[in-house]
Design a protein around this motif. Sequence first.
Motif, mmCIF file in Angstrom:
data_model
loop_
_atom_site.group_PDB
_atom_site.id
_atom_site.type_symbol
_atom_site.label_atom_id
_atom_site.label_comp_id
_atom_site.label_asym_id
_atom_site.label_seq_id
_atom_site.Cartn_x
_atom_site.Cartn_y
_atom_site.Cartn_z
ATOM 1 N N ILE A 7 -6.167 -15.451 -28.372
ATOM 2 C CA ILE A 7 -6.987 -16.002 -29.219
ATOM 3 C C ILE A 7 -6.523 -17.456 -29.365
ATOM 4 O O ILE A 7 -5.462 -17.887 -29.191
ATOM 5 N N TYR A 8 -7.530 -18.548 -29.576
ATOM 6 C CA TYR A 8 -7.091 -19.634 -29.533
ATOM 7 C C TYR A 8 -6.406 -20.301 -30.627
ATOM 8 O O TYR A 8 -6.672 -19.802 -31.671
ATOM 9 N N ASN A 9 -5.413 -20.825 -30.156
ATOM 10 C CA ASN A 9 -4.553 -21.474 -31.254
ATOM 11 C C ASN A 9 -4.562 -23.012 -31.267
ATOM 12 O O ASN A 9 -4.362 -23.610 -30.239
ATOM 13 N N ARG A 10 -4.958 -23.565 -32.268
ATOM 14 C CA ARG A 10 -4.965 -25.049 -32.366
ATOM 15 C C ARG A 10 -3.536 -25.647 -32.073
ATOM 16 O O ARG A 10 -3.499 -26.535 -31.410
ATOM 17 N N GLY A 11 -2.576 -25.075 -32.577
ATOM 18 C CA GLY A 11 -1.028 -25.501 -32.490
ATOM 19 C C GLY A 11 -0.648 -25.654 -30.981
ATOM 20 O O GLY A 11 0.082 -26.495 -30.573
ATOM 21 N N GLU A 71 -13.861 -29.220 -30.013
ATOM 22 C CA GLU A 71 -13.230 -30.576 -29.451
ATOM 23 C C GLU A 71 -13.216 -30.479 -27.871
ATOM 24 O O GLU A 71 -13.128 -31.595 -27.238
ATOM 25 N N GLN A 72 -12.752 -29.295 -27.283
ATOM 26 C CA GLN A 72 -12.283 -29.033 -26.245
ATOM 27 C C GLN A 72 -13.492 -29.613 -25.073
ATOM 28 O O GLN A 72 -14.523 -29.229 -25.387
ATOM 29 N N CYS A 75 -2.715 -26.063 -28.425
ATOM 30 C CA CYS A 75 -3.731 -26.808 -27.517
ATOM 31 C C CYS A 75 -3.872 -28.325 -28.122
ATOM 32 O O CYS A 75 -5.314 -28.808 -28.496
ATOM 33 N N ALA A 76 -2.967 -29.031 -28.321
ATOM 34 C CA ALA A 76 -2.744 -30.164 -28.911
ATOM 35 C C ALA A 76 -3.446 -30.491 -30.142
ATOM 36 O O ALA A 76 -3.763 -31.568 -30.614
ATOM 37 N N GLY A 77 -3.596 -29.580 -31.164
ATOM 38 C CA GLY A 77 -4.131 -29.638 -32.258
ATOM 39 C C GLY A 77 -5.661 -29.775 -32.633
ATOM 40 O O GLY A 77 -6.152 -30.120 -33.369
ATOM 41 N N MET A 78 -6.123 -29.395 -31.438
ATOM 42 C CA MET A 78 -7.759 -29.830 -31.068
ATOM 43 C C MET A 78 -8.359 -28.590 -31.539
ATOM 44 O O MET A 78 -8.022 -27.340 -31.266
#
Length: 163
Positions: free
Chosen positions: A92-96, A105-106, A98-101
């Motif tokens: 599950i993608y976690n913004r924290g 935005e990736q 992944c550089a807060g993006m």
Amino acid sequence: FTFLNEATKLSDTMNKLMRTILSLFMLFSMTSAFTASPRASFAVTSTGSVASSTSLNMVFGKKKTAAQKAEEEAKAAMYWEGEWVCKDCGYIYNRGECAGMYFEEQGPGFRCPQCSGPRRRYAKKVGDRVGTTLDGGDAPILIFSFGGVIATIVFGVWAVNNL
């Protein structure tokens, strides 16, 4: 036999040298364990004053203004509020992490941190249901793969008939 005697002497000399080096190494490593080392001392002093806001900013960061909060909320409203899930491994993608993006935005070179799957393998998760990504999923890859197979077969039939 003289060659064997010289080889034996050389071997004995090497053994003595290795024992000497090992003994010196052990001697110095043991003596350093008994030497006094400077310790960091922490003194707690109480001045009776309240901690300044600058010292708290170093720990917690600066307080956001109303304009910054509104800007962040507007940005969050532009993106998917649910979770993005990797279809290959279930990450599950976690913004924290992944550089807060936000996921949207990736760039196209983004890979799953867990299984290195490409961005197109991520899907939106709504409740227990997982959908497809913005990239169209695997449909473009499958269409071009089957198209390539069909083109190869057609060319092969044409080549057999004309050659």
